[in-house]
Scaffold this active site. Structure first.
Site, PDB file in Angstrom:
ATOM      1  N   GLU A  60      10.403   0.706  10.276  1.00 18.31           N
ATOM      2  CA  GLU A  60      11.408   1.759  10.092  1.00 18.31           C
ATOM      3  C   GLU A  60      10.672   3.068  10.360  1.00 18.31           C
ATOM      4  O   GLU A  60       9.843   3.492   9.573  1.00 18.31           O
ATOM      5  CB  GLU A  60      11.968   1.677   8.678  1.00 18.31           C
ATOM      6  N   GLU A  77       4.293   6.656  15.837  1.00 16.68           N
ATOM      7  CA  GLU A  77       2.970   6.432  16.422  1.00 16.68           C
ATOM      8  C   GLU A  77       2.250   5.277  15.734  1.00 16.68           C
ATOM      9  O   GLU A  77       1.716   4.380  16.392  1.00 16.68           O
ATOM     10  CB  GLU A  77       2.136   7.727  16.343  1.00 16.68           C
ATOM     11  N   GLU A  94       9.845  15.016  15.994  1.00 14.15           N
ATOM     12  CA  GLU A  94      10.211  14.952  14.585  1.00 14.15           C
ATOM     13  C   GLU A  94       9.347  15.949  13.812  1.00 14.15           C
ATOM     14  O   GLU A  94       8.124  15.852  13.835  1.00 14.15           O
ATOM     15  CB  GLU A  94       9.993  13.539  14.058  1.00 14.15           C
ATOM     16  N   GLY A 150       3.718   2.980  13.986  1.00 12.85           N
ATOM     17  CA  GLY A 150       4.544   1.800  14.273  1.00 12.85           C
ATOM     18  C   GLY A 150       4.143   1.133  15.577  1.00 12.85           C
ATOM     19  O   GLY A 150       4.051  -0.089  15.667  1.00 12.85           O
ATOM     20  N   LYS A 166       0.845  -1.197   0.000  1.00 12.44           N
ATOM     21  CA  LYS A 166       0.000   0.000   0.000  1.00 12.44           C
ATOM     22  C   LYS A 166       0.882   1.250   0.000  1.00 12.44           C
ATOM     23  O   LYS A 166       1.574   1.525   0.969  1.00 12.44           O
ATOM     24  CB  LYS A 166      -0.905   0.047   1.226  1.00 12.44           C
ATOM     25  N   CYS A 203      13.307  10.514   7.345  1.00 12.35           N
ATOM     26  CA  CYS A 203      13.259  10.020   8.717  1.00 12.35           C
ATOM     27  C   CYS A 203      14.622  10.118   9.397  1.00 12.35           C
ATOM     28  O   CYS A 203      14.702  10.291  10.595  1.00 12.35           O
ATOM     29  CB  CYS A 203      12.736   8.597   8.746  1.00 12.35           C
ATOM     30  N   GLY A 258       7.255   4.546   8.366  1.00 12.93           N
ATOM     31  CA  GLY A 258       6.376   5.678   8.638  1.00 12.93           C
ATOM     32  C   GLY A 258       6.582   6.197  10.042  1.00 12.93           C
ATOM     33  O   GLY A 258       7.671   6.069  10.605  1.00 12.93           O
ATOM     34  N   SER A 259       5.525   6.738  10.616  1.00 14.70           N
ATOM     35  CA  SER A 259       5.671   7.408  11.903  1.00 14.70           C
ATOM     36  C   SER A 259       5.788   6.412  13.051  1.00 14.70           C
ATOM     37  O   SER A 259       5.302   5.281  12.968  1.00 14.70           O
ATOM     38  CB  SER A 259       4.468   8.322  12.155  1.00 14.70           C
TER      39      SER A 259
END
Lengths: 296, 475
Positions: free
Chosen positions: B255, B236, B386, B238, B181, B289, B233-234
């Site tokens: 990651e 949160e 971040e 994750g 996705k 990131c 991704g973020s």
């Protein structure tokens, strides 16, 4: 004077051992004052073990964190020698461990001796990995540019270990050694059913030049202690080998809060006598990659 | 500053369809879900195409297709799998210019970057992992390592096609099939990749692409028939993923975010350090990131370095991503722009000093000028959170030990930078920084042979190199 009392008066009374926790290289009782009855596999009273509290668990994590820079910064050669020393001390207490394993598991003395020997040999095996794991887990990477590029394994940090309920010595040694040989420090939740060999092992660790705090051992209720450690924000990883299915899910959910590395319980029953492979070491290693330009 | 005539790359090379379906089992499928959304060019706010937001039933169809294809793909000789992946690499090289333009249109990143960084790395990643497909028994995971099964992969919008490559190339090489996705704001290059799979004659179902937003990703991650979750991704999201797979046998690699320290010592080559700082935080508009978002500079050279940095920032060109002279493109979305603004305002209100060069901002689109905050304390939000934008927080230190302490004072641990001419100090720092990648006297370098991934709350698992195979093998 009855006959029984007379007989008791003649016999030497054994000096029993008080089983306490092992935190930061010391043997404190639970700060909560709690204890619980430990029985042999036949149901006979063996001892009152300390029942660790949440405060004990936090103290153990602090001790493990404090020990981490020194232990992870020690040379691999030094860590290997200390693990080998643990094997030496364990061998010296062979008879005592055989007796404790017989009590705990109800196995024959012959079988118990085989398990204790295997635990000693396992420590020797892992001791040798300290200065070799980097060679098989690291790599020099041929990047497409003028850079020196090197990946090396590093310890994850403080690891919580839920020790297997069965295999009170061999299972325990088999989960502790791979965690610490690479430079991690740990807080171990001992087998709730058979915690006594873990405290005797702590006596071995305490006399093996292992710095205080590298291994901390808590006895008590795994269902209580493991979630405290799984939710602790200063624990970097958790080994759920000894957790039952329900406890494992609870702990894995709690571990997500600070993205702990989680080693799930094995899918099938573990044969602790089999070749352990490197998986228990690599589960608690990070890979660090360093880049530097090449030029004149 | 020199005046440059505009040098725009032609967008005629790309052919964007007005609307896209889902790529399932090797063909375009009409989505069962009815929700459709437009993906826009963030530099102009012009709608580029309409894409489907796949629902649970669509995700299920894709997973079923991948499961069926796994029976074929996993038993195919590694040498044959390798040739398919090599084919994909070649087609990407052949279509690199087109893909670079498409990436810049959908993402807003400068064409110089998509052309010179993203696309070459995408092709290289497929080339690298193609070669592993028939050499897995030599990779150190036992004599005959097995694939996991179906991988559910969810990727971000900052490097859309590169993150796709990082996910799909190792998965396929190891014999897994995938459902991927892409991010909802940057689906177009992933949809172009679906076409590339067709051109390569990849067996149907080996790669499936489902577009959508967070809910589509969540449906994929919780699908009971996937064996592997790979997410970039973020932190949160994750965390939510780590929670949602508890008790399953799904293997997970994450990651996540970062707040990297870029540490400059007084003996560093300051001009090179300035270039490295600029590359560290303004590359890809700071949508990285591993961006060097905290500059830690030794007190004795702080003033000199900041003057040089400000001079250098005044020469950066912000504007049309398709212009070959552009250094800083558009912020990817209105939502991201709002987040960058919110955190920057927090920086000011918490007492840090804000500076940006004089920088004309285009009338349309989402833009944020390169920004530096000085006088930043470790407790400030701009030093802890971040920002994921072109915003640099500057802190100072006196001793190497203080630099390590400050650099590690974050729940993240993805990357770090060290600038010094002294080799022993560089290695001393590198060994103490709790970060998965340490760039010394350079920053933001990537290579398919080099493992990438974080410590602590930056996630777990590695992508790239031999290490990257482990994420897709049953070991």
């Amino acid at each position: 004077m009855s006959e029984r009392v007379a007989a008791q008066a003649m016999e030497r009374l054994a000096v029993r051992k008080t089983y306490k926790l092992f935190i930061g290289g010391a043997f404190p009782r639970s700060e909560s004052g709690r204890s619980y009855v430990v029985t042999s596999s036949k149901g006979e009273f063996l001892a009152n073990a300390s029942k660790a509290s949440r405060k004990d668990a936090r103290d153990a994590v602090s001790a493990a964190r404090k020990a981490f820079p020194g232990w992870s910064g020690a040379t691999a050669y030094n860590r290997g020698q200390i693990l080998y020393r643990v094997a030496e001390m364990l061998e010296g207490r062979r008879a005592q461990f055989v007796a404790e394993v017989v009590d705990a598991d109800g196995v024959s003395a012959k079988k118990a001796a085989e398990l204790v020997d295997a635990a000693v040999d396992r420590l020797v095996w892992y001791a040798g990995w300290s200065d070799k794991i980097g060679a098989i887990q690291g790599s020099a990477n041929p990047v497409a540019g003028p850079y020196f590029n090197l990946s090396s394994p590093e310890p994850t940090g403080v690891v919580a270990v839920v020790a297997p309920p069965m295999g009170p010595l061999l299972g325990l040694v088999s989960v502790i050694a791979p965690v610490i040989v690479t430079g991690n420090t740990c807080v171990v939740v001992a087998s709730e059913r058979a915690p006594l060999p873990s405290i005797t092992l702590a006596e071995v660790l305490a006399t093996s030049d292992l710095p205080g705090g590298v291994v901390n051992i808590l006895t008590g209720s795994a269902a209580e202690i493991a979630p405290w450690l799984a939710g602790h924000m200063d624990v970097n990883a958790i080994d759920l080998t000894g957790a039952d299915a329900e406890l494992a899910v609870t702990c894995e959910e709690l571990a997500a809060e600070n993205l702990k590395r989680v080693l799930r319980p094995p899918a099938a029953k573990v044969d602790w006598l089999a070749d352990p492979g490197t998986g228990r070491m690599t589960a608690f290693l990070e890979t660090k990659t360093v880049w530097h330009p090449i030029g004149t | 500053m020199f005046e440059y005539a505009p040098a725009p790359e032609s967008r005629d090379i790309v052919d964007i369809k007005p609307s896209y379906g889902l790529f399932i089992n090797g063909e375009w499928a009409e989505p069962l879900a009815e929700e459709r959304h437009k993906t826009v060019n963030p530099a102009s706010e012009e709608a580029l195409a309409e894409v489907a937001w796949a629902g649970e039933a669509d995700v299920d169809r894709a997973v079923q297709a991948a499961r069926k294809a796994f029976a074929v793909w996993s038993v195919m000789p590694g040498s044959e799998r390798a040739k398919y992946i090599f084919r994909i690499a070649r087609i990407i090289q052949e279509r690199a210019r087109e893909l670079a333009v498409l990436e810049s249109l959908d993402n807003g990143k400068p064409i110089r970057e998509s052309r010179d960084v993203d696309l070459p790395l995408v092709a290289a990643h497929f080339f690298y992992y193609a070669g592993w497909a028939d050499k897995l028994s030599y990779a150190g995971f036992g004599p005959d390592p097995k694939p996991l099964g179906v991988a559910g992969q969810v990727i971000p919008w900052n490097f859309p096609l590169l993150m796709l490559a990082w996910k799909i190339a190792p998965a396929l090489a190891c014999g897994n099939t995938v459902v991927l996705k892409p991010a909802e704001t940057t689906p177009l290059t992933a949809l172009a990749f679906a076409e590339i799979c067709q051109q390569a004659d990849l067996p149907p179902g080996v790669v499936n692409i489902v577009t959508g937003a967070g809910e589509t990703g969540a449906a994929l991650v919780r699908h009971p028939d996937i064996d592997k979750v790979a997410f970039t991704g973020s932190t949160e999201v994750g965390r939510q993923i780590a929670r949602s797979v508890a008790g399953s046998r799904k293997k997970v690699t994450l990651e996540l975010g970062g707040k990297a320290a870029n540490i400059v010592f007084d003996d560093a080559a300051l001009d090179q350090a300035v270039e490295g700082i600029v590359n560290g935080i303004f590359f890809n508009q700071g949508h990285v990131c591993c961006a060097g978002s905290r500059l830690l500079v030794q007190e004795s050279v702080a003033e000199e370095l900041l003057d040089a940095l400000k001079r250098r920032l005044s020469t950066l060109r912000l504007g049309d991503p398709l212009d070959k002279n552009t250094d800083i493109g558009a912020i990817n979305s209105a939502a991201q722009l709002a987040k960058i603004r919110e955190l920057s305002e927090a920086g000011v209100s918490e007492g840090a000093e804000r500076w940006s060069p004089a920088c004309p901002i285009p009338d349309k689109g989402y833009w944020f000028p390169p920004t530096i905050f000085t006088g930043v304390a470790q407790s400030h939000r701009i030093a802890r959170e971040e920002i994921f934008g072109p915003v640099l927080s500057v802190l100072t230190f006196r001793t190497p030990a203080e630099a390590v302490e400050k650099a590690n004072n974050t729940p993240y641990g993805l990357s770090a930078g060290v600038w010094t001419e002294k080799g022993s100090r560089m290695l001393w720092m590198a060994s103490r920084l709790r970060a998965g990648v340490v760039w010394s006297n350079t920053f933001n370098r990537f290579d398919p042979t080099s493992p990438f991934g974080g410590y602590k709350e930056s996630g777990y698992g590695r992508e790239g190199g031999r290490h990257g195979l482990e994420a897709y093998l049953a070991v």
